[in-house]
Design a protein around this motif. Sequence first.
Motif, PDB file in Angstrom:
ATOM      1  N   THR A   1      -2.249   4.573  -3.557  1.00  0.00           N
ATOM      2  CA  THR A   1      -3.280   3.534  -3.529  1.00  0.00           C
ATOM      3  C   THR A   1      -4.600   4.103  -3.039  1.00  0.00           C
ATOM      4  O   THR A   1      -5.667   3.735  -3.525  1.00  0.00           O
ATOM      5  CB  THR A   1      -2.853   2.360  -2.614  1.00  0.00           C
ATOM      6  OG1 THR A   1      -1.605   1.841  -3.067  1.00  0.00           O
ATOM      7  CG2 THR A   1      -3.883   1.245  -2.612  1.00  0.00           C
TER       8      THR A   1
ATOM      9  N   GLN B   1      -6.821   0.745  -7.797  1.00  0.00           N
ATOM     10  CA  GLN B   1      -5.914   0.146  -6.823  1.00  0.00           C
ATOM     11  C   GLN B   1      -6.612  -0.072  -5.486  1.00  0.00           C
ATOM     12  O   GLN B   1      -6.389  -1.086  -4.824  1.00  0.00           O
ATOM     13  CB  GLN B   1      -4.682   1.029  -6.630  1.00  0.00           C
ATOM     14  CG  GLN B   1      -3.755   1.068  -7.809  1.00  0.00           C
ATOM     15  CD  GLN B   1      -2.584   2.005  -7.588  1.00  0.00           C
ATOM     16  OE1 GLN B   1      -2.499   2.709  -6.586  1.00  0.00           O
ATOM     17  NE2 GLN B   1      -1.656   2.027  -8.542  1.00  0.00           N
TER      18      GLN B   1
ATOM     19  N   VAL C   1       0.842  -1.194   0.000  1.00  0.00           N
ATOM     20  CA  VAL C   1       0.000   0.000   0.000  1.00  0.00           C
ATOM     21  C   VAL C   1       0.880   1.249   0.000  1.00  0.00           C
ATOM     22  O   VAL C   1       1.730   1.424   0.855  1.00  0.00           O
ATOM     23  CB  VAL C   1      -0.953   0.012   1.213  1.00  0.00           C
ATOM     24  CG1 VAL C   1      -1.783   1.286   1.231  1.00  0.00           C
ATOM     25  CG2 VAL C   1      -1.844  -1.221   1.208  1.00  0.00           C
TER      26      VAL C   1
END
Length: 91
Positions: free
Chosen positions: A37, A43, A33
Amino acid sequence: MSKSFHKDVLNAINKKSGKKISSGAVNKLASTVKPSTMQNEAQLRQLIKQVSSMANIPVSEDTIQEIVGAVKKSGMNPSNMEALMKMMMNK
């Protein structure tokens, strides 16, 4: 985040999912992450699906959309993940 908080979160996830998830698996996923993100819908959706799969808890498309909307609205960033986890644990 504190070590005891990590343990509390993992215990809560394991209790709710009925599946034993290792801290190593969580750390591996968390390491992927990035700040971007949280801003990239594709994502973020992928991350939600990965967590859902790891915990063996199905998440509907409506729920995914709600999570994405909440994250975008809050301006959540990875440095404030502890607050998000606390909020989620109280649900």
